[in-house]
Write a protein that holds these residues in place. Sequence first.
Motif, PDB file in Angstrom:
ATOM      1  N   VAL A 237       0.841  -1.200   0.000  1.00  0.00           N
ATOM      2  CA  VAL A 237       0.000   0.000   0.000  1.00  0.00           C
ATOM      3  C   VAL A 237       0.878   1.253   0.000  1.00  0.00           C
ATOM      4  CG1 VAL A 237      -1.707   1.316   1.329  1.00  0.00           C
ATOM      5  CG2 VAL A 237      -1.936  -1.162   1.098  1.00  0.00           C
ATOM      6  N   SER A 238       1.912   1.247   0.828  1.00  0.00           N
ATOM      7  CA  SER A 238       2.825   2.391   0.869  1.00  0.00           C
ATOM      8  C   SER A 238       3.542   2.567  -0.469  1.00  0.00           C
ATOM      9  CB  SER A 238       3.868   2.207   1.977  1.00  0.00           C
ATOM     10  OG  SER A 238       3.238   2.154   3.237  1.00  0.00           O
ATOM     11  N   GLY A 239       3.932   1.466  -1.080  1.00  0.00           N
ATOM     12  CA  GLY A 239       4.585   1.526  -2.392  1.00  0.00           C
ATOM     13  C   GLY A 239       3.663   2.097  -3.455  1.00  0.00           C
ATOM     14  N   LEU A 240       2.389   1.691  -3.431  1.00  0.00           N
ATOM     15  CA  LEU A 240       1.427   2.238  -4.396  1.00  0.00           C
ATOM     16  C   LEU A 240       1.200   3.733  -4.161  1.00  0.00           C
ATOM     17  CD1 LEU A 240      -1.184  -0.652  -4.607  1.00  0.00           C
ATOM     18  CD2 LEU A 240       0.413   0.094  -6.381  1.00  0.00           C
ATOM     19  N   TYR A 241       1.134   4.125  -2.897  1.00  0.00           N
ATOM     20  CA  TYR A 241       0.986   5.557  -2.570  1.00  0.00           C
ATOM     21  C   TYR A 241       2.184   6.335  -3.085  1.00  0.00           C
ATOM     22  CZ  TYR A 241       0.340   9.804   0.165  1.00  0.00           C
ATOM     23  OH  TYR A 241       0.172  11.102   0.540  1.00  0.00           O
ATOM     24  N   LEU A 242       3.384   5.806  -2.868  1.00  0.00           N
ATOM     25  CA  LEU A 242       4.606   6.455  -3.330  1.00  0.00           C
ATOM     26  C   LEU A 242       4.641   6.527  -4.862  1.00  0.00           C
ATOM     27  CD1 LEU A 242       7.296   7.663  -2.336  1.00  0.00           C
ATOM     28  CD2 LEU A 242       8.279   5.385  -2.579  1.00  0.00           C
ATOM     29  N   ALA A 243       4.262   5.433  -5.517  1.00  0.00           N
ATOM     30  CA  ALA A 243       4.242   5.415  -6.991  1.00  0.00           C
ATOM     31  C   ALA A 243       3.228   6.421  -7.522  1.00  0.00           C
ATOM     32  CB  ALA A 243       3.918   4.015  -7.501  1.00  0.00           C
ATOM     33  N   ALA A 244       2.039   6.474  -6.930  1.00  0.00           N
ATOM     34  CA  ALA A 244       1.011   7.414  -7.386  1.00  0.00           C
ATOM     35  C   ALA A 244       1.477   8.858  -7.191  1.00  0.00           C
ATOM     36  CB  ALA A 244      -0.293   7.173  -6.633  1.00  0.00           C
TER      37      ALA A 244
ATOM     38  N   MET B  15       3.538  13.796  -9.489  1.00  0.00           N
ATOM     39  CA  MET B  15       4.571  14.830  -9.436  1.00  0.00           C
ATOM     40  C   MET B  15       5.229  14.988 -10.801  1.00  0.00           C
ATOM     41  SD  MET B  15       7.988  14.954  -7.033  1.00  0.00           S
ATOM     42  CE  MET B  15       8.583  13.409  -7.663  1.00  0.00           C
ATOM     43  N   PHE B  16       5.556  13.881 -11.439  1.00  0.00           N
ATOM     44  CA  PHE B  16       6.231  13.949 -12.735  1.00  0.00           C
ATOM     45  C   PHE B  16       5.310  14.540 -13.794  1.00  0.00           C
ATOM     46  CE2 PHE B  16       7.894  12.212 -16.730  1.00  0.00           C
ATOM     47  CZ  PHE B  16       9.188  12.695 -16.650  1.00  0.00           C
ATOM     48  N   TYR B  17       4.029  14.121 -13.811  1.00  0.00           N
ATOM     49  CA  TYR B  17       3.092  14.672 -14.784  1.00  0.00           C
ATOM     50  C   TYR B  17       2.891  16.167 -14.550  1.00  0.00           C
ATOM     51  CZ  TYR B  17      -1.030  15.920 -17.343  1.00  0.00           C
ATOM     52  OH  TYR B  17      -1.894  16.575 -18.176  1.00  0.00           O
ATOM     53  N   SER B  18       2.689  16.562 -13.298  1.00  0.00           N
ATOM     54  CA  SER B  18       2.467  17.985 -12.988  1.00  0.00           C
ATOM     55  C   SER B  18       3.663  18.826 -13.410  1.00  0.00           C
ATOM     56  CB  SER B  18       2.217  18.173 -11.491  1.00  0.00           C
ATOM     57  OG  SER B  18       1.040  17.530 -11.098  1.00  0.00           O
ATOM     58  N   TRP B  19       4.857  18.326 -13.110  1.00  0.00           N
ATOM     59  CA  TRP B  19       6.062  19.054 -13.498  1.00  0.00           C
ATOM     60  C   TRP B  19       6.160  19.156 -15.025  1.00  0.00           C
ATOM     61  CZ3 TRP B  19      10.041  16.924 -16.423  1.00  0.00           C
ATOM     62  CH2 TRP B  19      11.111  17.782 -16.661  1.00  0.00           C
ATOM     63  N   ALA B  20       5.969  18.028 -15.727  1.00  0.00           N
ATOM     64  CA  ALA B  20       6.120  18.006 -17.184  1.00  0.00           C
ATOM     65  C   ALA B  20       5.081  18.901 -17.859  1.00  0.00           C
ATOM     66  CB  ALA B  20       6.016  16.572 -17.710  1.00  0.00           C
TER      67      ALA B  20
ATOM     68  N   ALA C 248      -2.916  14.630  -8.180  1.00  0.00           N
ATOM     69  CA  ALA C 248      -2.629  14.925  -9.589  1.00  0.00           C
ATOM     70  C   ALA C 248      -2.655  13.652 -10.419  1.00  0.00           C
ATOM     71  CB  ALA C 248      -1.287  15.629  -9.729  1.00  0.00           C
ATOM     72  N   SER C 249      -2.143  12.560  -9.873  1.00  0.00           N
ATOM     73  CA  SER C 249      -2.158  11.311 -10.648  1.00  0.00           C
ATOM     74  C   SER C 249      -3.575  10.772 -10.769  1.00  0.00           C
ATOM     75  CB  SER C 249      -1.225  10.270 -10.026  1.00  0.00           C
ATOM     76  OG  SER C 249      -1.797   9.668  -8.891  1.00  0.00           O
ATOM     77  N   LEU C 250      -4.413  11.053  -9.792  1.00  0.00           N
ATOM     78  CA  LEU C 250      -5.799  10.593  -9.854  1.00  0.00           C
ATOM     79  C   LEU C 250      -6.644  11.504 -10.751  1.00  0.00           C
ATOM     80  CD1 LEU C 250      -6.291   9.620  -6.111  1.00  0.00           C
ATOM     81  CD2 LEU C 250      -5.706   8.127  -8.028  1.00  0.00           C
ATOM     82  N   LYS C 251      -6.276  12.789 -10.844  1.00  0.00           N
ATOM     83  CA  LYS C 251      -6.991  13.717 -11.722  1.00  0.00           C
ATOM     84  C   LYS C 251      -6.725  13.414 -13.191  1.00  0.00           C
ATOM     85  CE  LYS C 251      -6.734  17.727  -8.653  1.00  0.00           C
ATOM     86  NZ  LYS C 251      -6.103  19.050  -8.511  1.00  0.00           N
ATOM     87  N   GLU C 252      -5.600  12.798 -13.469  1.00  0.00           N
ATOM     88  CA  GLU C 252      -5.203  12.503 -14.843  1.00  0.00           C
ATOM     89  C   GLU C 252      -5.057  10.992 -15.009  1.00  0.00           C
ATOM     90  OE1 GLU C 252      -5.101  13.597 -18.373  1.00  0.00           O
ATOM     91  OE2 GLU C 252      -5.024  15.246 -16.966  1.00  0.00           O
ATOM     92  N   PRO C 253      -6.180  10.269 -15.118  1.00  0.00           N
ATOM     93  CA  PRO C 253      -6.115   8.800 -15.168  1.00  0.00           C
ATOM     94  C   PRO C 253      -5.383   8.255 -16.393  1.00  0.00           C
ATOM     95  CG  PRO C 253      -8.363   9.566 -15.535  1.00  0.00           C
ATOM     96  CD  PRO C 253      -7.541  10.765 -15.178  1.00  0.00           C
ATOM     97  N   SER C 254      -5.206   9.064 -17.414  1.00  0.00           N
ATOM     98  CA  SER C 254      -4.456   8.604 -18.586  1.00  0.00           C
ATOM     99  C   SER C 254      -3.014   8.267 -18.226  1.00  0.00           C
ATOM    100  CB  SER C 254      -4.470   9.662 -19.673  1.00  0.00           C
ATOM    101  OG  SER C 254      -5.784   9.924 -20.079  1.00  0.00           O
TER     102      SER C 254
END
Length: 188
Positions: A21-28, A33-38, A59-65
């Motif tokens: 669960v912690s790993g999935l939270y970290l990955a999400a 973060m990477f999408y928002s920055w890019a 941010a990762s949940l707002k952009e499911p793509s």
Amino acid sequence: MSKTLNARLAAIFREHPALLVSGLYLAASFIGMFYSWAYLRRFGINVFNYAQISDFLLASLKEPSTWALVFLAVALVLIDNRSSARVERKQPGKLWAWYGSPRYRFINNFAALLMVLAFIFAYANRQANNTLDGDGKMVDVTFADSAEEHTHTLLGTTGQFVFLYDVEARRVHIHPFEAVSEIAFQAD
């Protein structure tokens, strides 16, 4: 080598499911973060100056793509790893020995990470280009200090800020949420 590593990882996750669960939270959070920055860097916004760590998870949940791109890249690497294992079982000649090696599959996992980052970066750039061309989510914003509505393209939000883009003036506006009284948009 990879089977024993996979077996050890599976055993660790069975014993400590909270790590998964912690790993999935970290990955999400990292994906967000990477999408928002890019995406926002194309507008001259350093998102790290305005965001908190929880904003990146959202941010990762707002952009499911972005998640579809992650699953696509992981699936491609898993398919390639299985193909490599099949080649290894057939005892290939020198020409294909590198492809059927456990070392290739280990390195291939890093290729998955690079592929995910490349896919998300390309997707964020495409989204930014569309927004720069005037194809973004148009919103009417009313600020707390005036009753006048301003129409802008919504670039995104964090927990404390809203990012707006004026297509005609080609200007970015960053406002704290306290300064915004209302954001209205047409439902699709």
